[in-house]
Design a protein around this motif. Structure first.
Motif, PDB file in Angstrom:
ATOM      1  N   THR A   1      79.513 -15.166  12.499  1.00 53.23           N
ATOM      2  CA  THR A   1      79.041 -14.062  13.341  1.00 53.23           C
ATOM      3  C   THR A   1      77.891 -13.317  12.675  1.00 53.23           C
ATOM      4  O   THR A   1      76.847 -13.062  13.301  1.00 53.23           O
ATOM      5  N   LEU A   2      78.063 -12.948  11.409  1.00 54.72           N
ATOM      6  CA  LEU A   2      77.035 -12.183  10.725  1.00 54.72           C
ATOM      7  C   LEU A   2      75.730 -12.966  10.625  1.00 54.72           C
ATOM      8  O   LEU A   2      74.641 -12.403  10.781  1.00 54.72           O
TER       9      LEU A   2
ATOM     10  N   THR B   1      89.465 -15.985  10.048  1.00 54.01           N
ATOM     11  CA  THR B   1      88.684 -14.765  10.237  1.00 54.01           C
ATOM     12  C   THR B   1      87.464 -14.757   9.321  1.00 54.01           C
ATOM     13  O   THR B   1      86.375 -14.333   9.723  1.00 54.01           O
TER      14      THR B   1
ATOM     15  N   ARG C   1      84.847 -17.179  10.836  1.00 49.84           N
ATOM     16  CA  ARG C   1      84.224 -16.643  12.042  1.00 49.84           C
ATOM     17  C   ARG C   1      83.392 -15.401  11.726  1.00 49.84           C
ATOM     18  O   ARG C   1      82.355 -15.162  12.343  1.00 49.84           O
ATOM     19  N   GLY C   2      83.824 -14.596  10.766  1.00 47.33           N
ATOM     20  CA  GLY C   2      83.020 -13.453  10.342  1.00 47.33           C
ATOM     21  C   GLY C   2      81.700 -13.887   9.735  1.00 47.33           C
ATOM     22  O   GLY C   2      80.639 -13.316  10.024  1.00 47.33           O
TER      23      GLY C   2
ATOM     24  N   SER D   1      77.992  -6.085   7.943  1.00 47.95           N
ATOM     25  CA  SER D   1      77.285  -5.890   9.197  1.00 47.95           C
ATOM     26  C   SER D   1      76.374  -4.669   9.128  1.00 47.95           C
ATOM     27  O   SER D   1      75.220  -4.702   9.575  1.00 47.95           O
TER      28      SER D   1
ATOM     29  N   ALA E   1      74.759 -15.451  12.672  1.00 51.13           N
ATOM     30  CA  ALA E   1      74.196 -15.642  14.010  1.00 51.13           C
ATOM     31  C   ALA E   1      73.479 -14.388  14.504  1.00 51.13           C
ATOM     32  O   ALA E   1      72.442 -14.475  15.168  1.00 51.13           O
ATOM     33  N   LEU E   2      73.996 -13.223  14.166  1.00 49.23           N
ATOM     34  CA  LEU E   2      73.444 -11.969  14.673  1.00 49.23           C
ATOM     35  C   LEU E   2      72.370 -11.363  13.779  1.00 49.23           C
ATOM     36  O   LEU E   2      71.667 -10.438  14.210  1.00 49.23           O
TER      37      LEU E   2
END
Length: 289
Positions: free
Chosen positions: A87-88, A80, A83-84, A55, A90-91
């Motif tokens: 998340t990374l 995890t 989803r990690g 991140s 998507a952001l």
């Protein structure tokens, strides 16, 4: 979201990150991006946690693909990890590639207190768990050395991120993976014309890997003998693991991986401890390889 195989580009950089603070990491990212490299790869060992570091690296770069090489499957459960990864991406505009590996017994049992299971079943079960956690098509690659792990990478992921290998291994990996897969190979380089000095730096860099069975077994499969792997490694072994000499000679060695079927090569400069200027000079000299 970018297609990882295309966005990954031709050349990347592999660097151990645990001894770099925030300012050092930001400076390194600026250098790598400024030189035109397309990707930055980092390991997970005893220091920074992989997803949190990913991140930070993504937040402090603009164009680089960022890849874990590798995230230890024993450090977080499959849910995890999925989803990690989601998340990374998507952001941060789809710029993260999750490189997964089974790591090594000392890092799993000695450091984390887990039981080190058989690598292929353990990785297969982990990928099964990730699929249950989300059906998004997200970029995952495996730290695959042996034929069975390469076959699993071909069947279940975007490809492989082999470490401590030769162009001969690259050719075997490319054949097993088949077309359309990522084959992102790490290669150590040392722009030191004095062969004795280059080999000394190479032996210091490789020492921690030469006690780990996963690497040793792969080197034996590649034709190195037990005698060549003893006492710090023979000259032939060190020269194969660390491309050294002038810029032209090192570039020729990098091209050998591409000729063997690599889709991407991640350069790891081998320099004296703390020689950041030497690291950056090597990256600058090889950026157009």
């Amino acid at each position: 979201m970018a297609e990882p195989g295309k966005a990954l580009g031709r050349l990347g950089v592999w660097t151990s990150t645990d001894r770099l603070d925030a300012a050092g990491l930001k400076s390194l990212l600026k250098t790598i991006e400024g030189l035109g490299y397309s990707a930055f790869w980092y390991p997970e060992s005893r220091g920074y946690e992989s997803m949190a570091l990913g991140s930070f690296l993504l937040a402090n770069s603009t164009k680089l693909m960022v890849g874990s090489s590798i995230a230890n499957i024993y450090a977080r459960d499959a849910f995890t990890a999925q989803r990690g990864l989601a998340t990374l991406n998507a952001l941060h505009g789809g710029r993260f590639i999750l490189g997964l590996g089974v790591s090594h017994i000392p890092m799993v049992e000695g450091l984390r207190g887990h039981r080190y299971d058989k690598p292929i079943p353990a990785m297969r079960a982990y990928l099964d768990g990730m699929e249950k956690a989300g059906k998004e098509k997200l970029p995952v690659v495996l730290a695959a050395l042996g034929p069975k792990m390469l076959e699993l990478a071909a069947a279940r992921t975007e490809g492989a991120v082999p470490y401590n290998v030769t162009p001969e291994h690259t050719a075997l990996a490319a054949k097993i993976l088949g077309p359309g897969k990522i084959l992102a190979v790490e290669q150590k380089v040392c722009l030191e014309p004095d062969r004795a000095k280059a080999r000394a730096l190479g032996r210091a860099e490789l020492a921690r890997y030469m006690t780990l069975p996963n690497y040793v077994n792969n080197w034996l499969r590649l034709g190195f003998t037990e005698a060549e792997l003893a006492n710090g490694g023979s000259d032939r072994f060190i020269d194969a693991m660390v491309l050294s000499g002038g810029v032209a000679a090192v570039k020729e060695g990098l091209r050998a991986h591409f000729a063997a079927g690599a889709t991407h090569v991640a350069i790891q400069p081998v320099v004296a401890e703390g020689d950041h200027a030497g690291r950056e000079a090597a990256l600058a000299a090889l950026a157009d390889s």
